[in-house]
Design a protein around this motif. Structure first.
Motif, mmCIF file in Angstrom:
data_model
loop_
_atom_site.group_PDB
_atom_site.id
_atom_site.type_symbol
_atom_site.label_atom_id
_atom_site.label_comp_id
_atom_site.label_asym_id
_atom_site.label_seq_id
_atom_site.Cartn_x
_atom_site.Cartn_y
_atom_site.Cartn_z
ATOM 1 N N ILE A 1 -71.928 11.571 63.088
ATOM 2 C CA ILE A 1 -72.288 11.748 64.498
ATOM 3 C C ILE A 1 -73.009 13.081 64.664
ATOM 4 O O ILE A 1 -72.660 14.086 64.029
ATOM 5 C CB ILE A 1 -71.031 11.681 65.384
ATOM 6 N N ASP B 1 -74.247 15.768 67.671
ATOM 7 C CA ASP B 1 -74.112 16.140 69.088
ATOM 8 C C ASP B 1 -75.322 16.974 69.484
ATOM 9 O O ASP B 1 -75.459 18.122 69.048
ATOM 10 C CB ASP B 1 -72.814 16.928 69.292
ATOM 11 N N SER C 1 -80.858 13.149 76.780
ATOM 12 C CA SER C 1 -79.536 13.313 76.188
ATOM 13 C C SER C 1 -78.561 13.493 77.338
ATOM 14 O O SER C 1 -78.621 14.483 78.075
ATOM 15 C CB SER C 1 -79.528 14.532 75.262
ATOM 16 N N ASN D 1 -74.405 13.109 74.657
ATOM 17 C CA ASN D 1 -73.939 14.414 74.189
ATOM 18 C C ASN D 1 -72.606 14.777 74.819
ATOM 19 O O ASN D 1 -72.079 14.051 75.665
ATOM 20 C CB ASN D 1 -74.998 15.487 74.466
ATOM 21 N N SER D 2 -72.096 15.926 74.431
ATOM 22 C CA SER D 2 -70.768 16.321 74.923
ATOM 23 C C SER D 2 -70.808 17.460 75.936
ATOM 24 O O SER D 2 -70.196 17.360 76.989
ATOM 25 C CB SER D 2 -69.879 16.725 73.748
ATOM 26 N N SER E 1 -66.601 16.273 72.469
ATOM 27 C CA SER E 1 -67.427 16.156 71.273
ATOM 28 C C SER E 1 -66.698 15.453 70.142
ATOM 29 O O SER E 1 -67.323 14.855 69.273
ATOM 30 C CB SER E 1 -67.885 17.548 70.815
ATOM 31 N N LEU F 1 -67.043 11.349 70.634
ATOM 32 C CA LEU F 1 -68.366 10.816 70.972
ATOM 33 C C LEU F 1 -68.515 9.347 70.576
ATOM 34 O O LEU F 1 -69.320 8.621 71.173
ATOM 35 C CB LEU F 1 -69.463 11.669 70.328
ATOM 36 N N ALA G 1 -70.068 6.597 73.144
ATOM 37 C CA ALA G 1 -71.083 5.583 72.847
ATOM 38 C C ALA G 1 -70.581 4.204 73.242
ATOM 39 O O ALA G 1 -71.350 3.348 73.735
ATOM 40 C CB ALA G 1 -71.438 5.621 71.361
ATOM 41 N N VAL H 1 -75.413 8.210 69.302
ATOM 42 C CA VAL H 1 -74.682 9.396 68.834
ATOM 43 C C VAL H 1 -74.999 9.696 67.367
ATOM 44 O O VAL H 1 -74.367 10.563 66.760
ATOM 45 C CB VAL H 1 -73.152 9.242 69.027
#
Length: 986
Positions: free
Chosen positions: A618, A620, A818, A851-852, A858, A861, A865, A883
């Motif tokens: 993944i 971020d 994002s 994104n986080s 995070s 994630l 998704a 992601v």
């Protein structure tokens, strides 16, 4: 042992004129000049840390050493002191203090307005560059404080004003309490000093972070170069001072290991040989410190143990803090063994008298006595260009020396006299007889037992009669001992005795007034009694093993690259092959080597992937973990600052993200200003050096729109812009200036290197790409139009919760989005957010990432998704790409990450279940063929954390039981950083 005094009746005869050299000019007026020689004989003289002369002679005149050796010539009328085997050492030198310099007053003023311009006339544009400051101008000799240094063994100190980023110069002071300014001040302008801390005397906002301070220091060097070439018409006193002080030693104060590395990079960039004032935790990554090849000044302030008696409070103490308490005393030895040249300092101690305790602890933990002596004498002298003058006892050196009872670093050694520039300071009377022992005193047929301890310090005595203690008063001064005790009600006996090394001899004045002579012989104290209430003893504690990083869940050895074959799993390729069932993935030499069925590889670690899912790692696109700072808010544009300057490789969120299958992030600047700082694109290599984590060829920058940059939520009315239309004007202004800067640069004319403008030019040429914090459609449109006006594209709009309103225009512009999956209503400008945002942009042809912007989100994630699959109804693979592959595309690293394609980096995650499921757990997270997270290893590490905490807790409880000082157990709150997080440096 005795003193032999010779009366000097006249001037030295011509036969001794070789010694009669003047070192100071005579003052006007009538003055009697003392040119006597003082000679110390029969001494063990440590002339340097590596040279010792037994039964040596030291000759001193006019504040200087005249000669030192086995035998030395001196006039017959010299004052001769027979030291009877005592030791002589050069005085210690501390080259980093604020002795005699008062702290500056903090600037007044408060409220919502901030200061953005400088407040000084004729100085640098930033108030925190105080290179014209001279510590000597603020210096006032403090005799009381000097005595504290003298009693701790220091004869010379360097002092400076500890204020500002460029702090100006300091002075070198001899602690000569009997002298005057003329001979005390050895150098008025000794060295030049720097730090990352702002001056308290100014409220100028920039810099507000350590990355801002670092960028400012880079710009100072560019401006200095421009100034020295004669390109500035007006004089700048700050730059003038920097030029004047260039040839002086350069000292830079840091606050720990990562400041050391930051300083080293600055020095390397501009060819400056900084001596680094260390933080005391260099042992954690000693290999990186060794590689800097820099000299250091090392404080010895070791932390106190935590009070762990209350179990609930103790539970909150972080393992990293507990380990630092345990390991910090090993820091000097670690530097010594790594071959780092360092001086020692009392800096960070409240008083110099605390220094020896910490020094002795460092020696107990392996610092050699010879190296300790070097670090207090010859090395600091060499660092300030005073080799041969201070820190040694050689011909023509200053007569700065200590007379001690034994070797200086032995626990029971006493400092008797400390001579500075030939002037004597009596610390303890060296003629005092040691009368520690037991004495049997017989009076009228009754035997009293007197036990004396610590007689040369603060003498204590206990009197017993027939084994029972008798209440008494005892005093010992100038070799006379007195004891007063009660014989019966209203009747007292007084003993007065002259002491010698063998016993007490004197008179007893009885209760009836009669006197009686008595003698008593000394017998040694029992071994158990002779111990002087030692707190903690001399043995070092068991030192916990170092890990990478040196905290909970750190590894004892860094992960090693290995070939890995994952067999029989469900493989999400993110390529045309789609999702493969019962397939294999081979990682070889850190790269994806093959994806398919029935793969084999000799020597590879084989992982059974049956029932598991394998994906690329993944990524971020918008993260704020692993940083010491997020915002540089001091200006409306801070394009010159770099997140790579403030990477925190020890952030526990790195490990947690790995446990969530995250292998790479874009560490973004915050949203305090329209033009923020440069990003750091990073692989999450837990325990690795920063340089191995940051991907250097990925150049991005954070821009921001909306409420944060116009300061709507923190009531500041002093900085432009205050409106959304003002944000547009900032962009236009800076891009216009960037065009002008580039034109001048290309013209061949001389130009001032401007780090901020260099970055703006990179943006205009699309060599640095924008990730823009955004919410409202009007501003999104505006930013794309401004970019098109100046001939470039915005790379990514991040957050972009109103992206669904302008998705077609985004696709036409070529900008990615994002976004969050379902964040909304947390401030006014996100009221129109909807959970279908990502799907709508995706269907419009926009490259979309999830994104986080949050250290907790995070590590989930994969579930974020899944929300897009749920709300948007898009394909599972497309949701997963949001992601993985899509953020890789937005970060222009899809050639090396984001899918399982042969030739790409071996960044792979093995999941226990379908990766979009809330049941899925990352069982292994692999980066470039190295396993940085393993769920089975994690179980072991959890047990290790508990075990180490228990061991350290027991050690700390034992320390408290010995009566040693402790600090309260307290919880260290982890700061969760977001776009609007601010830190302020002072």
């Amino acid at each position: 042992m005795f003193f032999k005094k010779l009366l000097v009746l006249g001037l030295v005869t011509c036969s001794f004129t070789m010694y009669a050299q003047d070192y100071f000019p005579a003052n006007a007026g009538v003055k009697s000049k003392n040119e006597n020689y003082t000679v110390f004989t029969n001494a063990t003289i440590h002339s340097t840390p590596t040279e010792t002369i037994k039964k040596g002679t030291l000759v001193v005149q006019n504040g200087r050493v005249v000669s030192v050796g086995k035998s030395s010539k001196y006039p017959a009328n010299a004052v001769v002191v027979d030291l009877g085997g005592k030791h002589i050492y050069p005085s210690f030198v501390d080259i980093y203090t604020n002795f005699g310099i008062a702290k500056p007053k903090r600037a007044g003023g408060s409220g919502r307005a901030s200061q953005y311009d400088n407040s000084r006339e004729g100085g640098y544009w930033n108030d925190h560059i105080l290179s014209e400051q001279n510590g000597y101008d603020d210096f006032e000799y403090d005799k009381k404080k000097a005595t504290e240094y003298i009693n701790a063994g220091f004869g010379v100190v360097a002092t400076l004003q500890h204020d500002g980023i460029a702090r100006g110069t300091g002075a070198l002071i001899a602690l000569n309490n009997d002298g005057n300014t003329a001979n005390r001040v050895m150098e008025e302008r000794l060295a030049q000093y720097f730090s990352f801390d702002k001056s308290v005397t100014s409220r100028q906002a920039y810099p507000s972070s350590k990355m801002g301070a670092t960028a400012l220091l880079r710009q100072v060097q560019h401006d200095l170069d421009w100034y020295e070439k004669g390109n500035v018409d007006t004089k700048d006193m700050s730059l003038e001072a920097l030029t004047r002080n260039k040839t002086l030693p350069q000292f830079f104060e840091g606050d720990g290991l990562y400041d050391d590395l930051r300083i080293d990079k600055l020095g390397d960039q501009f060819g400056i040989d900084y001596v680094i004032v260390a933080g005391g935790d260099e042992y954690k990554r000693i290999g990186e410190v060794q590689a800097m090849n820099r000299k250091m000044i090392l404080p010895l302030k070791f932390p106190d143990a935590y009070d762990m008696e209350e179990p609930y409070a103790a539970e909150y103490v972080a393992l990293s803090d507990m380990k630092h308490w345990n390991q910090a005393p090993t820091n000097p030895k670690a530097l010594q063994d790594a071959g780092v040249t360092f001086a020692l300092t009392t800096f960070k101690h409240k008083s110099p008298k605390d220094f020896k305790k910490h020094l002795m602890k460092a020696i107990t933990y392996g610092l050699s006595k010879e190296r300790a002596l070097e670090a207090l004498t010859t090395i600091p002298a060499q660092m300030v260009g005073k080799s041969g003058e201070i820190g040694v006892l050689k011909n023509r050196a200053w007569a700065n020396f200590m007379i001690t009872s034994g070797e200086v670093f032995e626990k029971d050694t006493k400092l008797f006299e400390h001579w500075i520039q030939g002037n004597k300071n009596v610390v303890k009377d060296m003629t005092t007889v040691n009368i520690d022992g037991n004495y049997a005193i017989n009076l009228n047929g009754v035997t009293y037992n007197l036990e004396v301890k610590n007689s040369t310090e603060k003498a204590k005595a206990t009197l017993k009669k027939g084994g029972e203690e008798v209440k008494s008063e005892f005093a010992y001064k100038q070799d006379w001992a007195t004891v007063i005790f009660k014989e019966a009600e209203g009747k007292f006996i007084r003993l007065v005795a002259r002491a010698d090394a063998n016993g007490l001899n004197g008179k007893a004045i009885l209760a009836d007034g009669t006197e009686k002579n008595f003698t008593s012989r000394k017998t040694a104290l029992e071994a158990s009694e002779a111990k002087d209430d030692k707190k903690g003893g001399d043995k070092p504690l068991d030192v916990m093993p170092l890990t990478y990083p040196n905290m909970a869940f750190g590894y004892e050895t860094r992960p090693k690259q290995q070939d890995i074959l994952i067999k029989n799993s469900t493989v999400w390729t993110n390529e045309a092959e789609g999702i493969l069932e019962n397939a294999d993935v081979l990682i070889k030499d850190g790269k994806i080597s093959a994806v398919g069925k029935n793969l084999s590889a000799r020597g590879a670690m084989v992982v059974d992937g049956t029932g598991k899912h394998v994906t690329s790692g993944i990524i971020d696109e918008h993260s704020h973990i692993a940083a010491f700072a997020i915002n540089e808010s001091g200006h409306n544009s801070t394009a010159e600052v770099r997140m790579s300057d403030v990477v925190n490789p020890d952030d526990s969120d790195i490990y947690r993200n790995l446990a969530g299958g995250v292998t790479a992030i874009q560490l973004l600047h915050g949203s305090a200003n329209p033009i923020g700082g440069q990003s750091a694109v990073m692989k999450l290599k837990w325990g690795a050096p920063i340089d191995e984590m940051v991907i250097k060829d990925k150049k991005f920058i954070k821009f921001a729109l909306g409420e944060n940059v116009k300061q709507a939520n923190w009531n500041s009315y002093s900085r432009f812009p205050q409106t959304r239309m003002g944000v547009e004007q900032v962009f236009v202004d800076y891009f216009t200036r960037g065009k002008e800067y580039e034109a001048k640069k290309k013209s061949g004319q001389p130009y001032r290197v401007d780090e901020e403008m260099e970055t703006i030019v990179d943006i205009l040429n699309m060599e640095r790409l924008i990730s823009c914090h955004s919410y409202v459609q009007s501003e999104i449109n505006m930013t794309m139009k401004v970019a098109e006006q100046f001939g470039f594209n915005v790379n990514t709009f991040t957050h972009i919760l109103e992206g669904y309103k302008v998705a077609d225009k985004m696709a036409e512009h070529g900008v990615g989005g994002s976004t969050f999956s379902d964040w909304w209503a947390y401030k006014y400008e996100v009221n129109d957010a909807i959970p279908y945002n990502a799907a709508i942009m995706h269907r419009a042809g926009v490259t979309v990432a999830i994104n986080s912007d949050d250290g907790e989100m995070s590590r989930r994630l994969n579930q974020e998704a899944a929300k897009i699959y749920k709300y948007g109804g898009i394909e599972e693979e497309d949701a997963w790409k949001m992601v993985t592959l899509n953020p890789a595309k937005l970060l222009h690293m899809d050639d090396r990450a984001g899918s399982l394609k042969p030739g790409k980096d071996g960044d792979v995650v093995i999941w226990s279940d379908h990766p979009l499921s809330i049941k899925a757990r990352a069982e292994k997270t692999i980066i470039e063929g190295k396993v940085f997270f393993d769920i089975e290893k994690d179980k072991e590490l959890r047990a290790t954390v508990q075990k180490e905490k228990a061991q350290l807790t027991a050690m700390m409880l034992a320390e408290k039981n010995k009566g040693l000082k402790t600090q309260p157990a307290r919880k260290k709150e982890k700061q969760r950083m977001h776009c609007d997080t601010e830190q302020t440096i002072y």
